[in-house]
Design a protein around this motif. Structure first.
Motif, PDB file in Angstrom:
ATOM      1  N   GLU A 175     -18.273  -2.503  10.081  1.00  0.00           N
ATOM      2  CA  GLU A 175     -17.866  -2.773  11.460  1.00  0.00           C
ATOM      3  C   GLU A 175     -18.159  -1.538  12.297  1.00  0.00           C
ATOM      4  O   GLU A 175     -17.788  -0.428  11.951  1.00  0.00           O
ATOM      5  CB  GLU A 175     -16.386  -3.114  11.539  1.00  0.00           C
ATOM      6  CG  GLU A 175     -15.975  -3.513  12.943  1.00  0.00           C
ATOM      7  CD  GLU A 175     -14.533  -3.971  13.041  1.00  0.00           C
ATOM      8  OE1 GLU A 175     -14.109  -4.227  14.175  1.00  0.00           O
ATOM      9  OE2 GLU A 175     -13.866  -4.078  12.005  1.00  0.00           O
ATOM     10  N   LYS A 176     -18.857  -1.746  13.404  1.00  0.00           N
ATOM     11  CA  LYS A 176     -19.219  -0.631  14.281  1.00  0.00           C
ATOM     12  C   LYS A 176     -19.206  -1.135  15.719  1.00  0.00           C
ATOM     13  O   LYS A 176     -19.962  -2.041  16.059  1.00  0.00           O
ATOM     14  CB  LYS A 176     -20.594  -0.088  13.906  1.00  0.00           C
ATOM     15  CG  LYS A 176     -21.013   1.112  14.702  1.00  0.00           C
ATOM     16  CD  LYS A 176     -22.336   1.671  14.199  1.00  0.00           C
ATOM     17  CE  LYS A 176     -22.674   2.918  14.972  1.00  0.00           C
ATOM     18  NZ  LYS A 176     -23.902   3.538  14.499  1.00  0.00           N
ATOM     19  N   ASP A 177     -18.346  -0.555  16.515  1.00  0.00           N
ATOM     20  CA  ASP A 177     -18.262  -0.894  17.947  1.00  0.00           C
ATOM     21  C   ASP A 177     -18.079  -2.393  18.171  1.00  0.00           C
ATOM     22  O   ASP A 177     -18.707  -2.990  19.043  1.00  0.00           O
ATOM     23  CB  ASP A 177     -19.496  -0.396  18.701  1.00  0.00           C
ATOM     24  CG  ASP A 177     -19.686   1.103  18.600  1.00  0.00           C
ATOM     25  OD1 ASP A 177     -18.663   1.822  18.542  1.00  0.00           O
ATOM     26  OD2 ASP A 177     -20.846   1.561  18.578  1.00  0.00           O
ATOM     27  N   GLY A 178     -17.229  -3.037  17.369  1.00  0.00           N
ATOM     28  CA  GLY A 178     -16.951  -4.455  17.546  1.00  0.00           C
ATOM     29  C   GLY A 178     -18.015  -5.381  16.991  1.00  0.00           C
ATOM     30  O   GLY A 178     -17.931  -6.594  17.162  1.00  0.00           O
ATOM     31  N   ASN A 179     -19.023  -4.829  16.324  1.00  0.00           N
ATOM     32  CA  ASN A 179     -20.076  -5.635  15.709  1.00  0.00           C
ATOM     33  C   ASN A 179     -20.068  -5.394  14.207  1.00  0.00           C
ATOM     34  O   ASN A 179     -19.531  -4.402  13.734  1.00  0.00           O
ATOM     35  CB  ASN A 179     -21.451  -5.250  16.267  1.00  0.00           C
ATOM     36  CG  ASN A 179     -21.563  -5.559  17.742  1.00  0.00           C
ATOM     37  OD1 ASN A 179     -21.406  -6.700  18.153  1.00  0.00           O
ATOM     38  ND2 ASN A 179     -21.839  -4.551  18.551  1.00  0.00           N
ATOM     39  N   ILE A 180     -20.689  -6.279  13.467  1.00  0.00           N
ATOM     40  CA  ILE A 180     -20.847  -6.096  12.033  1.00  0.00           C
ATOM     41  C   ILE A 180     -22.309  -5.768  11.766  1.00  0.00           C
ATOM     42  O   ILE A 180     -23.212  -6.486  12.186  1.00  0.00           O
ATOM     43  CB  ILE A 180     -20.438  -7.366  11.247  1.00  0.00           C
ATOM     44  CG1 ILE A 180     -18.979  -7.707  11.524  1.00  0.00           C
ATOM     45  CG2 ILE A 180     -20.694  -7.176   9.758  1.00  0.00           C
ATOM     46  CD1 ILE A 180     -17.978  -6.678  11.044  1.00  0.00           C
ATOM     47  N   VAL A 181     -22.514  -4.676  11.036  1.00  0.00           N
ATOM     48  CA  VAL A 181     -23.858  -4.218  10.688  1.00  0.00           C
ATOM     49  C   VAL A 181     -24.039  -4.432   9.192  1.00  0.00           C
ATOM     50  O   VAL A 181     -23.143  -4.143   8.406  1.00  0.00           O
ATOM     51  CB  VAL A 181     -24.016  -2.710  11.022  1.00  0.00           C
ATOM     52  CG1 VAL A 181     -25.384  -2.198  10.601  1.00  0.00           C
ATOM     53  CG2 VAL A 181     -23.771  -2.466  12.500  1.00  0.00           C
ATOM     54  N   ILE A 182     -25.182  -4.964   8.787  1.00  0.00           N
ATOM     55  CA  ILE A 182     -25.483  -5.137   7.374  1.00  0.00           C
ATOM     56  C   ILE A 182     -26.436  -4.016   6.968  1.00  0.00           C
ATOM     57  O   ILE A 182     -27.375  -3.675   7.697  1.00  0.00           O
ATOM     58  CB  ILE A 182     -26.092  -6.525   7.078  1.00  0.00           C
ATOM     59  CG1 ILE A 182     -26.310  -6.709   5.580  1.00  0.00           C
ATOM     60  CG2 ILE A 182     -27.362  -6.755   7.843  1.00  0.00           C
ATOM     61  CD1 ILE A 182     -26.747  -8.105   5.178  1.00  0.00           C
ATOM     62  N   ALA A 183     -26.144  -3.399   5.824  1.00  0.00           N
ATOM     63  CA  ALA A 183     -26.970  -2.296   5.343  1.00  0.00           C
ATOM     64  C   ALA A 183     -27.071  -2.378   3.825  1.00  0.00           C
ATOM     65  O   ALA A 183     -26.178  -2.891   3.164  1.00  0.00           O
ATOM     66  CB  ALA A 183     -26.360  -0.961   5.747  1.00  0.00           C
ATOM     67  N   LYS A 184     -28.159  -1.876   3.306  1.00  0.00           N
ATOM     68  CA  LYS A 184     -28.275  -1.752   1.861  1.00  0.00           C
ATOM     69  C   LYS A 184     -27.155  -0.813   1.426  1.00  0.00           C
ATOM     70  O   LYS A 184     -26.914   0.213   2.052  1.00  0.00           O
ATOM     71  CB  LYS A 184     -29.647  -1.182   1.504  1.00  0.00           C
ATOM     72  CG  LYS A 184     -30.029  -1.336   0.072  1.00  0.00           C
ATOM     73  CD  LYS A 184     -31.494  -0.977  -0.120  1.00  0.00           C
ATOM     74  CE  LYS A 184     -31.912  -1.236  -1.548  1.00  0.00           C
ATOM     75  NZ  LYS A 184     -33.350  -1.018  -1.728  1.00  0.00           N
ATOM     76  N   SER A 185     -26.440  -1.158   0.367  1.00  0.00           N
ATOM     77  CA  SER A 185     -25.226  -0.410   0.020  1.00  0.00           C
ATOM     78  C   SER A 185     -25.499   1.054  -0.272  1.00  0.00           C
ATOM     79  O   SER A 185     -24.651   1.903  -0.006  1.00  0.00           O
ATOM     80  CB  SER A 185     -24.495  -1.065  -1.144  1.00  0.00           C
ATOM     81  OG  SER A 185     -25.281  -1.013  -2.311  1.00  0.00           O
ATOM     82  N   SER A 186     -26.656   1.409  -0.791  1.00  0.00           N
ATOM     83  CA  SER A 186     -26.956   2.822  -1.054  1.00  0.00           C
ATOM     84  C   SER A 186     -27.009   3.600   0.260  1.00  0.00           C
ATOM     85  O   SER A 186     -26.563   4.741   0.332  1.00  0.00           O
ATOM     86  CB  SER A 186     -28.278   2.963  -1.810  1.00  0.00           C
ATOM     87  OG  SER A 186     -29.337   2.371  -1.084  1.00  0.00           O
TER      88      SER A 186
END
Length: 87
Positions: free
Chosen positions: A34-45
């Motif tokens: 969660e970043k600034d009210g949004n959800i960001v998807i990232a490779k876990s590494s």
């Protein structure tokens, strides 16, 4: 922008273009941040690295370490590592 549908089990297919951009392969783990009210998807590494860097930045700030001091320490470590490799 890519769009995907949520299944009844809460599953989402990550579009091919997004998988390629994140270099995701079967079995890879992803993080939802969660970043600034949004959800960001990232490779876990990448997410783990970001978490580590954020915690280090916080510790540096709390201890009042300056950028110059940090760079000097880094240079000293590099020199020590270089000297160890030459042995």
């Amino acid at each position: 922008m890519e769009i995907s549908r949520v299944t009844s089990k809460g599953q989402v297919t990550i579009p091919k273009a997004v998988r390629e951009r994140l270099s995701l392969s079967e079995g890879d783990k992803v993080a939802f941040i969660e970043k600034d009210g949004n959800i960001v998807i990232a490779k876990s590494s990448i997410a783990a690295l970001r978490k580590f860097l954020d915690s280090m930045a916080e510790e540096v700030h709390e201890k009042g370490i300056t950028e110059k001091e940090l760079l000097n320490d880094l240079e000293q470590v590099r020199e020590e590592m270089w000297n160890e490799q030459k042995r």
